[in-house]
Design a protein around this motif. Structure first.
Motif, PDB file in Angstrom:
ATOM      1  N   THR A  63      68.639   1.112  22.150  1.00 14.12           N
ATOM      2  CA  THR A  63      69.335   0.426  23.166  1.00 14.12           C
ATOM      3  C   THR A  63      70.956  -0.338  23.319  1.00 14.12           C
ATOM      4  O   THR A  63      70.853  -0.992  22.086  1.00 14.12           O
ATOM      5  CB  THR A  63      68.967  -1.156  23.825  1.00 14.12           C
ATOM      6  OG1 THR A  63      67.633  -0.736  24.569  1.00 14.12           O
ATOM      7  CG2 THR A  63      69.237  -1.340  25.125  1.00 14.12           C
ATOM      8  N   ASP A  82      69.572   3.284  27.206  1.00 11.95           N
ATOM      9  CA  ASP A  82      68.608   2.236  27.092  1.00 11.95           C
ATOM     10  C   ASP A  82      66.978   2.728  27.112  1.00 11.95           C
ATOM     11  O   ASP A  82      66.198   3.828  27.599  1.00 11.95           O
ATOM     12  CB  ASP A  82      68.391   2.403  29.231  1.00 11.95           C
ATOM     13  CG  ASP A  82      67.454   1.469  29.474  1.00 11.95           C
ATOM     14  OD1 ASP A  82      66.902   0.855  29.218  1.00 11.95           O
ATOM     15  OD2 ASP A  82      67.648   1.835  31.087  1.00 11.95           O
ATOM     16  N   HIS A  83      66.746   2.226  25.966  1.00 13.40           N
ATOM     17  CA  HIS A  83      65.754   2.645  25.565  1.00 13.40           C
ATOM     18  C   HIS A  83      65.573   4.108  25.296  1.00 13.40           C
ATOM     19  O   HIS A  83      64.550   4.688  25.358  1.00 13.40           O
ATOM     20  CB  HIS A  83      64.187   1.975  26.065  1.00 13.40           C
ATOM     21  CG  HIS A  83      64.542   0.758  25.866  1.00 13.40           C
ATOM     22  ND1 HIS A  83      64.129  -0.336  25.274  1.00 13.40           N
ATOM     23  CD2 HIS A  83      65.052  -0.162  27.510  1.00 13.40           C
ATOM     24  CE1 HIS A  83      64.122  -1.584  25.944  1.00 13.40           C
ATOM     25  NE2 HIS A  83      64.974  -1.416  27.019  1.00 13.40           N
TER      26      HIS A  83
END
Lengths: 514, 368
Positions: A15, A25-26
């Motif tokens: 992240t 994002d992840h």
């Protein structure tokens, strides 16, 4: 999570945030030893950020990186290098007045009594060059060699440092079709010698041609990883964009009717001292009402100068340019802009927009002086405002604060839409569009292509300059190939192949000039 | 959006002022600790402790530097660095003084004609760097520095060799006719005993005119476009050369008026024959920086700098040297030149605060 040894790199749950957006994002990316792993995504999907994290340029807020099964912390590019990770950047990082050999050893020079010792380095470079068929001239200066060879120098730089994890960031953007094929072969060879490759791109053909697996990112999120062999282009593009897209442009047969732009024997001389070679050499062509004529060619063969001469940004040193029969060779930019010419410039930040002006101020950049928008020297703010509102709605320009948004804070796609809205709405019969879709995502490209075809069908003459071969093939009705300032061929996109076009672009074939 | 940006600009100027004053306090403490507190209070309140005369003096000092500030700020907005304000200032002053001495027959409109002459002279002097930039691509900073010195020496020469203009005993220009002095316009009644005059109203009016020119007219739209992005303004077919020349001419006219207003103030000022560039011109750069080149900002910055300069005079009562004020102003300018950095700093603070406020809803746990 168990560490499996057959992954050479694992980026798990990465992240990375920037003020206002989550760039990654992840995201999870697992690279197997000995594979070519494509990283696919639109502009702004987070590919470059992810690679910058791997290369130690950014520190992630969450997640971990494992190299060869061991968790590592990469603080800077030197750490990455020590782990065997190397990268060929999209814009090469070479010293232009150094030789090939000097560039390769730069930062890892051998010394003897404090003096440079190049012998061993030269031997190693030549061995690598032969082993991987990366032909380079070790003593040539970078500024004298082709882009293709510069790229090979970058690859040799990584190999010289014994990197075995290689990252290629959009490596094909600057190459001709032939050079692209060559690069693909080199990549296959590297992998067969035990290297592992991450290949960043948004071109589906190349992924199909060379990659084993493909991970897709969209708007900072991880969408999935697929085996390339079992997935078709449509499925890949749907993963990338999030909805079905038309990969080919639908258009009717062109119905040319009457010459609008006529360029006759145009010459542009180089303004640089010492250069005697003309940049544009005796170029003649015409563009008719209702057709899209595309100037194709490798970057730097005179496209920019040709367009600048047509639009009046630079002076022509010979020949003539006329629009609807009127000679405009000596006319000012303003005269051309108000007498039927619209121009979508190559560089939207440098020429197309005043970034510190609001959207509405930018939308009247070409006609703020018309009686519609001013009276006695005072700008009619309300007229400008309502005109802008109209254009925003018609062209679906999205921005944070509507008409008052500073152009600088808008996304690239919407900036380009604003320019297109302005140039297409203003009265014109000739549209000069230079790289109108550069750096835009698939959705925006689709929109702009449709608008350009609509223009043509409404009876405008369109002169298009593009470096994207797919765009050239899809959009144009007639292709003129520019090579070293001359038109070396006129092709019909329906009767030619990308390979043939590539031969013309590289200057190895010549045909009848238009 | 626009409001927010402006307020950040204002805050960054305020920040620069506070830091500058703190540095001043440190210098006061070093040079004479026992009087430092009193000295600091004098800087802050000096002009107010001397009644309406003190306040009047502030406006009197502010008048020329508001105009040179506008001159530099206006050029900034159009992408040009007008470092030539000192030259335009003195050339304008010379034109005003010549008319002031020689044209006494004009009567009631005498001062107005003198002012107009200064404006034209300043405009012509400012247009020279504009011309050489437009046609020979000479950097305006270099051309401006040249015209500064040429202007100063030329004026010295023209006055000292001309008997009708030169006062040999004092080595400065002769007195102008009484009719050439700017009318007081009632300010002498309000601020009794001070040198303030109608020139201050002229400065305010000039700020208003420049504001309207930049924000409301197509001409201003063109000039600002050229200032923000020269290439885009060319692409849009704007006449680059004409705009550069006109922009420098307008900047020069403003500095020229500044010169006239100082020497026609009726406060006993004369053009001295000395090889020194006009300080009011350089102060204009400081005022423009502190006022962020915005006409309203320049007006406030001009008054502020005049205010602490006036405060500095009263420092002498406490046996401090007035140079401390110059140091404080220098530090303030230094920090307002850092305004970009300060702006980033302030907007960072603001964002953090907003994140804290929104922290309850979001994921929280923002690590930095």
């Amino acid at each position: 999570m168990e560490a499996r040894m057959d992954y050479i790199i694992e980026m798990l749950d990465i992240t990375k945030e920037f003020p206002g957006i989550i760039a990654n994002d992840h995201i999870t990316l697992q690279l197997k030893k000995g594979e070519i792993h494509a990283l696919l995504g639109e502009n702004g999907a987070g590919k470059s950020t992810l690679m910058s994290v791997l290369f130690g340029l950014y520190q992630p807020e969450g997640g971990c990186i494992r190299v060869r099964g061991k968790e590592v912390k990469i603080n800077n590019p030197l750490d990455a290098n020590a782990l065997g990770i190397g990268m060929v950047h999209q814009h090469f990082k070479l010293v232009h007045n150094f030789t090939v050999l000097q560039n390769i050893v730069l930062g890892k020079e051998d010394t003897k009594n404090g003096l440079l010792e190049m012998k061993a380095a030269r031997k190693k470079v030549m061995e690598l060059s032969e082993k991987y068929h990366l032909s380079v001239e070790p003593d040539a200066v970078i500024s004298d060699i082709t882009v293709g060879m510069q790229q090979r120098v970058e690859i040799l730089k990584m190999l010289y440092r014994d990197n075995d994890i290689l990252i290629f960031d959009e490596p094909t953007a600057v190459l001709t079709p032939q050079e692209i094929d060559e690069l693909m072969n080199i990549m296959r060879e590297l992998v067969s010698e035990g290297k592992s490759i991450i290949f960043i791109t948004h071109k589906l053909n190349e992924i199909k041609a060379v990659a084993n697996r493909c991970s897709v990112l969209r708007r900072g999120r991880y969408i999935g990883t697929v085996d390339v062999a079992g997935t078709d282009r449509e499925a890949l593009s749907e993963m990338m964009v999030g909805h079905k897209v038309q990969l080919t442009v639908e258009k009717e047969e062109a119905k040319p009717s009457g010459v609008v732009l006529a360029v006759n024997g145009l010459v542009v001389k180089s303004k640089k001292q010492g250069h005697t070679r003309d940049i544009i050499r005796n170029v003649t062509f015409q563009v008719q009402r209702g057709e899209i004529v595309c100037i194709a060619g490798i970057d730097g063969n005179g496209q920019t100068e040709l367009v600048e001469a047509v639009t009046g940004m630079i002076k022509a040193d010979g020949g003539s340019i006329s629009v609807k029969g009127e000679d405009i060779t000596k006319k000012s930019i303003r005269y051309r802009n108000t007498h039927g010419m619209s121009h979508i410039p190559e560089d939207r930040h440098k020429h197309g927009l005043v970034l510190d002006y609001s959207l509405e101020e930018n939308l009247v950049l070409q006609d703020y002086f018309e009686p519609q928008f001013q009276s006695r020297g005072f700008i009619r703010r309300d007229a400008v405002h309502s005109y802008a509102e109209k254009l925003i709605q018609k062209f679906d320009i999205r921005s944070g604060q509507g008409t008052a948004t500073k152009a600088r804070s808008m996304s690239g796609g919407n900036q380009q839409k604003a320019i297109i809205a302005r140039e297409l709405t203003k009265k014109h019969e000739l549209l000069v569009a230079v790289q109108p879709t550069r750096g835009l995502d698939v959705g925006a490209i689709e929109f702009i292509h449709k608008e350009i075809i609509k223009e043509r069908d409404a009876g405008a003459a369109v002169l298009l300059v593009s470096l994207e071969l797919e765009e050239v093939m899809n959009l144009s009705d007639r292709i003129l190939v520019l090579y070293e300032g001359e038109i070396v061929g006129q092709l019909d996109p329906k009767k030619t192949t990308v390979q043939e076009l590539g031969l013309y672009m590289a200057g190895s074939r010549r045909g009848e000039a238009g | 959006m626009k409001k927010k940006r402006d307020s950040i600009g204002f805050l960054s100027s305020l920040f620069a002022i506070v830091v500058g004053l703190l540095v001043g306090l440190v210098i006061l403490l070093i040079s004479n600790p026992s009087q430092a507190a009193a000295g600091f209070i004098t800087i802050l309140t000096g002009p107010l402790t001397h009644g309406s005369k003190g306040v009047g003096q502030v406006f009197y000092y502010a008048t020329p530097i508001i105009l040179t500030g506008l001159s530099v700020g206006f050029a900034f907005k159009t992408g040009l660095f007008n470092i030539g304000a000192p030259g335009q200032f003195i050339v304008g002053a010379f034109a005003a003084v010549v008319v002031g001495i020689k044209c006494g027959f004009l009567g009631g409109i005498h001062w107005l004609v003198a002012l107009l002459a200064a404006m034209i002279a300043g405009a012509l002097w400012g247009a020279i760097p504009g011309l050489v930039k437009a046609y020979f691509n000479v950097n305006e900073v270099i051309a401006c520095i040249m015209t500064n010195y040429i202007g100063m020496y030329m004026v010295n020469y023209l006055i000292s060799t001309n008997k009708s203009l030169y006062d040999k005993i004092y080595n400065y220009s002769k007195n102008v006719a009484g009719t050439a002095n700017i009318p007081k316009m009632g300010l002498d009644v309000i601020f009794e005993g001070s040198s303030v005059n109608g020139g201050f109203f002229i400065a305010v009016a000039a700020a208003a005119v420049i504001f309207i020119l930049l924000e409301k007219t197509t001409f201003g739209y063109e000039l600002k476009a050229a200032g923000f992005n020269k290439d885009a303004s060319r692409y849009a077919g704007m006449n680059e050369k004409r705009n550069i020349i006109l922009s420098m001419a307008i900047a020069g006219a403003l500095s020229g008026i500044a010169g006239a207003l100082l020497y026609l103030a009726g406060s006993g000022k004369h053009i001295e024959i000395a090889d020194v560039l006009a300080g009011e011109g350089f102060t204009g750069i400081s005022v423009a920086l502190l006022g962020l080149s915005n006409p309203v900002g320049v007006l406030l910055a001009g008054i502020f700098i005049a205010y602490i300069t006036a405060g500095g005079f009263y420092l002498q009562l406490l046996n401090f040297s007035t140079e401390i004020i110059d140091v404080i102003i220098a530090v303030i300018i230094y920090f307002s030149a850092f305004s970009l950095f300060v702006r980033v700093f302030i907007s960072g603070l603001r964002r953090k605060r907003e994140e804290h406020a929104a922290g309850g809803k979001g994921e929280g746990g923002k690590k930095e």
